[in-house]
Each structure stands twice: as C-alpha cells, then as structure tokens.
Design a protein around this motif. Sequence first.
Motif, PDB file in Angstrom:
ATOM      1  N   ARG A 125      -2.401   6.623  -8.658  1.00  0.00           N
ATOM      2  CA  ARG A 125      -3.224   5.409  -8.601  1.00  0.00           C
ATOM      3  C   ARG A 125      -3.873   5.094  -9.939  1.00  0.00           C
ATOM      4  NH1 ARG A 125      -5.818   7.601  -3.170  1.00  0.00           N
ATOM      5  NH2 ARG A 125      -4.034   7.256  -1.811  1.00  0.00           N
ATOM      6  N   ARG A 126      -4.165   6.132 -10.727  1.00  0.00           N
ATOM      7  CA  ARG A 126      -4.756   5.872 -12.036  1.00  0.00           C
ATOM      8  C   ARG A 126      -3.749   5.215 -12.966  1.00  0.00           C
ATOM      9  NH1 ARG A 126      -8.029  11.617 -12.383  1.00  0.00           N
ATOM     10  NH2 ARG A 126      -9.216  11.193 -10.495  1.00  0.00           N
ATOM     11  N   LYS A 159       0.804  -1.219   0.000  1.00  0.00           N
ATOM     12  CA  LYS A 159       0.000   0.000   0.000  1.00  0.00           C
ATOM     13  C   LYS A 159       0.838   1.272   0.000  1.00  0.00           C
ATOM     14  CE  LYS A 159      -4.256  -1.835   1.927  1.00  0.00           C
ATOM     15  NZ  LYS A 159      -5.166  -1.838   3.072  1.00  0.00           N
ATOM     16  N   ILE A 183      -1.573   2.915 -11.818  1.00  0.00           N
ATOM     17  CA  ILE A 183      -1.155   1.651 -11.203  1.00  0.00           C
ATOM     18  C   ILE A 183      -2.385   0.772 -11.037  1.00  0.00           C
ATOM     19  CG2 ILE A 183      -0.238   0.565  -9.120  1.00  0.00           C
ATOM     20  CD1 ILE A 183       1.431   2.988  -8.605  1.00  0.00           C
ATOM     21  N   ILE A 191     -13.900   1.984 -15.065  1.00  0.00           N
ATOM     22  CA  ILE A 191     -13.883   3.115 -14.122  1.00  0.00           C
ATOM     23  C   ILE A 191     -12.621   3.962 -14.249  1.00  0.00           C
ATOM     24  CG2 ILE A 191     -13.000   1.757 -12.156  1.00  0.00           C
ATOM     25  CD1 ILE A 191     -15.556   4.600 -11.894  1.00  0.00           C
ATOM     26  N   VAL A 192     -11.466   3.327 -14.381  1.00  0.00           N
ATOM     27  CA  VAL A 192     -10.245   4.138 -14.476  1.00  0.00           C
ATOM     28  C   VAL A 192     -10.228   4.940 -15.794  1.00  0.00           C
ATOM     29  CG1 VAL A 192      -7.731   4.153 -14.429  1.00  0.00           C
ATOM     30  CG2 VAL A 192      -8.971   2.592 -12.944  1.00  0.00           C
ATOM     31  N   TYR A 237      -4.694  -1.958  -9.428  1.00  0.00           N
ATOM     32  CA  TYR A 237      -4.787  -2.361  -8.030  1.00  0.00           C
ATOM     33  C   TYR A 237      -5.855  -3.440  -7.909  1.00  0.00           C
ATOM     34  CZ  TYR A 237      -4.995  -1.488  -2.924  1.00  0.00           C
ATOM     35  OH  TYR A 237      -4.949  -1.580  -1.554  1.00  0.00           O
ATOM     36  N   MET A 273      -1.614   4.450  -0.731  1.00  0.00           N
ATOM     37  CA  MET A 273      -2.783   4.228   0.120  1.00  0.00           C
ATOM     38  C   MET A 273      -2.323   4.463   1.555  1.00  0.00           C
ATOM     39  SD  MET A 273      -5.285   3.529  -1.887  1.00  0.00           S
ATOM     40  CE  MET A 273      -6.611   2.770  -0.957  1.00  0.00           C
ATOM     41  N   ASN A 311       1.255   2.651  -3.897  1.00  0.00           N
ATOM     42  CA  ASN A 311       0.302   3.579  -4.523  1.00  0.00           C
ATOM     43  C   ASN A 311      -0.233   4.616  -3.529  1.00  0.00           C
ATOM     44  OD1 ASN A 311      -1.420   1.950  -3.055  1.00  0.00           O
ATOM     45  ND2 ASN A 311      -2.842   1.567  -4.733  1.00  0.00           N
ATOM     46  N   ILE A 321      -7.626  -6.020  -5.222  1.00  0.00           N
ATOM     47  CA  ILE A 321      -7.694  -6.377  -3.809  1.00  0.00           C
ATOM     48  C   ILE A 321      -8.583  -7.582  -3.593  1.00  0.00           C
ATOM     49  CG2 ILE A 321      -7.044  -4.283  -2.632  1.00  0.00           C
ATOM     50  CD1 ILE A 321      -9.799  -3.305  -2.797  1.00  0.00           C
ATOM     51  N   ARG A 360     -10.244  -4.892 -14.416  1.00  0.00           N
ATOM     52  CA  ARG A 360     -10.362  -3.483 -14.030  1.00  0.00           C
ATOM     53  C   ARG A 360      -8.982  -2.876 -13.795  1.00  0.00           C
ATOM     54  NH1 ARG A 360     -13.576  -1.916  -8.718  1.00  0.00           N
ATOM     55  NH2 ARG A 360     -11.693  -2.770  -7.771  1.00  0.00           N
ATOM     56  N   LEU A 385     -12.336   7.879 -15.223  1.00  0.00           N
ATOM     57  CA  LEU A 385     -11.667   8.906 -14.419  1.00  0.00           C
ATOM     58  C   LEU A 385     -10.617   9.629 -15.256  1.00  0.00           C
ATOM     59  CD1 LEU A 385     -11.190   6.935 -11.078  1.00  0.00           C
ATOM     60  CD2 LEU A 385     -12.845   8.740 -11.525  1.00  0.00           C
ATOM     61  N   ASP A 444      -3.942  10.593  -6.526  1.00  0.00           N
ATOM     62  CA  ASP A 444      -4.968  10.184  -7.486  1.00  0.00           C
ATOM     63  C   ASP A 444      -4.355   9.883  -8.847  1.00  0.00           C
ATOM     64  OD1 ASP A 444      -6.960  10.844  -5.502  1.00  0.00           O
ATOM     65  OD2 ASP A 444      -6.503  12.930  -5.989  1.00  0.00           O
TER      66      ASP A 444
END
Lengths: 260, 369
Positions: free
Chosen positions: B74-75, B45, B77, B98-99, B79, B50, B48, B81, B148, B102, B71
């Motif tokens: 993270r876009r 974590k 990389i 979603i990415v 991720y 977090m 990125n 979970i 994703r 964004l 932000d």
Amino acid sequence: MSPGSSSVRREFSAATAFRSLLLPTAFAVAFVAFVWNEAAREALLQLLFPGRFSYIYERVSLAQLFAEHVALVAISSALAALVGITLGVFVTRPIGRDFQPIVQDMSSVAQTFPPVAVLALAVPAIGFGFAPSIVALFVYSILPILNNTISGLDSVDPAVVEASRGVGMKRYQTLLLTELPLAARVIAAGVRTSVVINVGTATVGAVVGAGGLGTIIVSGLVRDNAAYVFSGAIAAAFLALSLDFVIGRVQARFYDARTS
Amino acid sequence: MIEFRDVVKRYGEQLAVDHVSFSIPEGEVCVLIGPSGCGKTTSLKLVNRMLEPSGGEILLNERSVASISPDELRRGIGYVIQSVGLFPHMNVAENVGIVPRLLKWERARRERRTDELLDLIGLEPQLYREKYPAQLSGGEAQRIGVARALAADPPVLLMDEPFGAVDPLNREVLQLEFAALQRKLQKTVVFVTHDLDEAIRLGDTIVIMKDGSIVQHGVPEDILANPADEFVRRFVGTDRALKRLACFEVSEYMQTANTVTRHEAEQRGREPNGDGRIHPVLWVTDDDNALVGMLEPDPDHASRLAYRPYVALHPEEVGVQPPSSLREALSRILGQGLRAAPVVDERGTVLGEVRLSDIEELNQKGIVR
C-alpha cells in the motif's frame, strides 16, 4: 484587518487571560499561603471558627498531608489510566471484541462497591496503610476511563481508519497515529472525571492509616473540631479544582470532533 | 502494469467479482464503471489488498500482489477515496506527508516533497500547509487527497470515486486538472466511477461491469460506437453519439482557417468579392491576430459572392482550444448558429477551425447501430 476588529480581539484576549490565568494564579497563591503559612491559616480559622482551643493539627503539617494526598491520587489514577486505557484498547480490537461486555460489566460492578467496603476487603489481604488505599482507589477509578476509552475509540470514523490502512499503516500505527489521537479528547475527559472523583474518595484512606488529607478531617470529626475538617476539606477541594483545570487544559489541546 | 487473472471474490454465496480477467498497460488510465454492486470498488480494493480475492490473482509488474506484505504494497500504491479520506486531526502538510513518514523519509525531504506536491495541484504551500481538513472546501480536500496519494511517487494510483462528493461544476474542473496531471505524470491508474462522462473524459480504456463480470472492455469511442449488448447500450444512454464526440480532441480535426484583418473585413462587407471565390466563413482578426469577429456569405446578394456585414465575436464565447473535445466544439457551433468553430489559443489567436460538416461525417462513420 480594520483597527476596530483588532481592538475587539484585544479585549477578548484580555478577558480570556484574566479568566484562564490571573484567576487561577490568584487562587493558587491564596491556597499556598493557607497550607504552608501556619500563622496565616490560624488567623483565618480564628475568624471563621471563633472560640476554639486548637486550630493547627499538631501531629503532622497540612503540607505533609497534602503531599501524601497527591501521592495517593497520582499513583492510583496513573495505574487506573494505564489499565483502563489498555483494557479499552484491547476490547475494541478484533481479538478483544468478544470480551467487551464482560469487561464493562466487571468495571461497573467495581464502581458499585462503596470505597470503604473495598478498603474493608483489602485490609485483611494487604494490611493497613498506603497499599490497600491505592488498591481501593484504583478499582474505583477504572470505570470512567475504560468507558470513555471504549466510546472514544468506537466513535472514530471507520472511513478514516480505512484510509489509514489504505496508506499503508500497520495496525499499531493506525492505533497510535489515527485512533488514539482522534479519541484522545474523550479519553482525557474520562481521566479528568476519574481523577476529580478520586481526590474526594482518597480521604477515606485515612480510616486505614493511608495518610492524606483524610487524616485531619477524620481527626476533626472525632474531636469535634470544625477547623480541622475545614482545613482538610479546603485543601482537598483545591487539589480537585486544580487537577480539573490542568487536565482540562491538556484535553483542550486534543482534536475536537465537534469543530470539524 | 496491472493484470487481473481470473479473479473471484465471494461473500458467502454471493459472487461480488466473477472470474474477471483484464490488464492495464503502464501509464494508462483504466476506468471501472457500472451500477452499484457491480463489483467495481471490490475489484479496486483487491489491488492493494484492502480485500483478498477468493480465487485467481492480481499481478503488479508481473509480481503477484499476494506475495507482497499489505503494508509495504500500500505504501507503493497511491490510494484516493471518496470524501473523508483525509485525517481530520492532521494538517494538510501532515496528511500529504503521511506515506513518506511511514517510509521514514527525513523531515527536510518530506517538507520539500509536500511543498512540491501542493504546487503541483495548484494550492499555495504557504497558505495551505497548516490548514486542517475542516477548513478546506470539498474541491481543495479532494486535491489534497490526490496529492497525498502521489506523495511517495508511486507508479500506480487507485482512485475510488475520487470526485464523487464534489459539486458538478467543481467536479469538471478537478477532472480536467487530473487529466492534465496524468498527461505529465503517466501513472498507471485504476479509476472507479459511476459517471459515464467522467469515464469518457479520463479513461484510456473503460471496463463496464455488471453483477461482478465484465460486459465490455475497450477504448471509450469504441464502447460508444459499438455497445456490446443491450445492457451497455442502455448504460451509455441514447445520447451516445454526442458522448462519443467527447472522445475526440479538437486538435485532431482542426482545418486551416481563412482570416482577414478587420480593416479588410469592413471593406468586403460592402462589396461583392472580387476574386470570384467565397469562403463559408471568414474569421476577422485584429492587429495582434486575435479573433474579433467574422464574415459569412450573403445568400441574398445578387452576385452570391458578397459577405454579410461584419459580426463582432468574443473568442471566449465561440472559440475552442486545441485540447477541448469535439463535443464542446459542436455545442459552440450550434449555440452560435455557425458552420464552424474557430480554434484559438489562450490569447484568442486563431489557429484553425473545426467544421460542422467534419463532425457530421465522423458521426456517420462511427455509430453502426
């Protein structure tokens, strides 16, 4: 798919259509006739309350009172939703967390005031008419919306919020794209409760001259005319039922945590 | 490339990550493994952002991640979970897209990319696009999670026990799929797990952590052959010789196989071998070169130069494919009581064989202690 199961499905959808569309439509048509067609209303009231001198409130039309009532409810509920949801969002953010108990206490206290008492306090400050009623209704409506916004947002799975941050959503995007959509159903339930209660409460506005369906009810009580009281009460009940129906329909479109 | 430089993460008095330094070359999978609370997820974590380190820095292609806004970082990389990574109120297409959304890609491009990714992970776009996470099986949801993460084609992937919530059978399928995907995509991957078999199967290198520090860092076969200390030895277990075999591919140890046609086999089964030589095992094939059986020497025959009668075999029961591990080959050999396992392709054609003697020799060379 076998023909048997598709016919079951057709029957099912016919029953649903009847319940969800036909019945409300029939109900609405009957109601529109009652409010807008004075002859029809007078005929019905004569049947229900025989031997009265007057069946039709002559100073303002029922349709006019109905419109005023809708305005009272719409404006106060919209304000309450705006403020309630905004406050709910604020007190569930890291910066607003500390304020959560105090905000909830204040709205609970506001709820314990009888609406008439709020009116009595508002009139000296704002004067007679529409405005003090809006204030009273607004104060009175916040609690269910605020509480549901808080519990809706609090019930969002923290793992999903973390995933939102993990894919690179900014805080406001997490709120708009993840938290609010996931909490929407619970928030809408709060708005629904609040609006339905508001329709009933708005009748007291008549006491300070706000207009609305309360006018004819109060007048009926003063003149001991049950037909007036009945007309106003039926119209208010219909308004409450239809708003409940419409908001319920909107609510059903939102994400339901129980089905997943 | 990802580089940890003297990274520290402190929670009050507690050191979750204790001066950790290591680097991951581009295109490699680095698996962080260790008991719970060893700091593996915390380390992941930090990459990125977090979580923010209390000291040291992490470099991504020579650039400190601290210098990139979280932000934006993270876009870029991917991720993945464990379990609930998907947005329950969004359908599969919205989740995967979603990415890109964004990143403000236009709709047509987003939809193209989503379909492409669903194809890549082996889920029919037509069938899956509109489904909601609640309608997916655990394995499907996990594949969508990977899709994703890959959506905006990030060079780096962070995977935090991505297959942890899936049942063992499906987990293995997902691992093999991911390994195949990674061969194709060559991402730089940080992968956290507590499953050693998973680490061996997927890791180019493995970092074993304990109490926030690295105990051993190396390629899987080295760690299994030479555990750095008592902790690692216990962690990798008593069957490490067996586990180590999972690091080697059948294709590297394949030998030429001797084959005969079925017609010939039926003849030889009855008569002593004319040429005076005998093979430890002779694979029998049909007219399409597919494996149908085998011949083994008959020690009881007077001449010692004859085979036993022809034995029918099913390629899917005894054969291994070139990308399989030696561990699998060994289990086939022992399971069928053979001296070698035939190496076959999907159609059952014999490509070669893996011999028990080679595996034994490899084992003796490798394990020092």
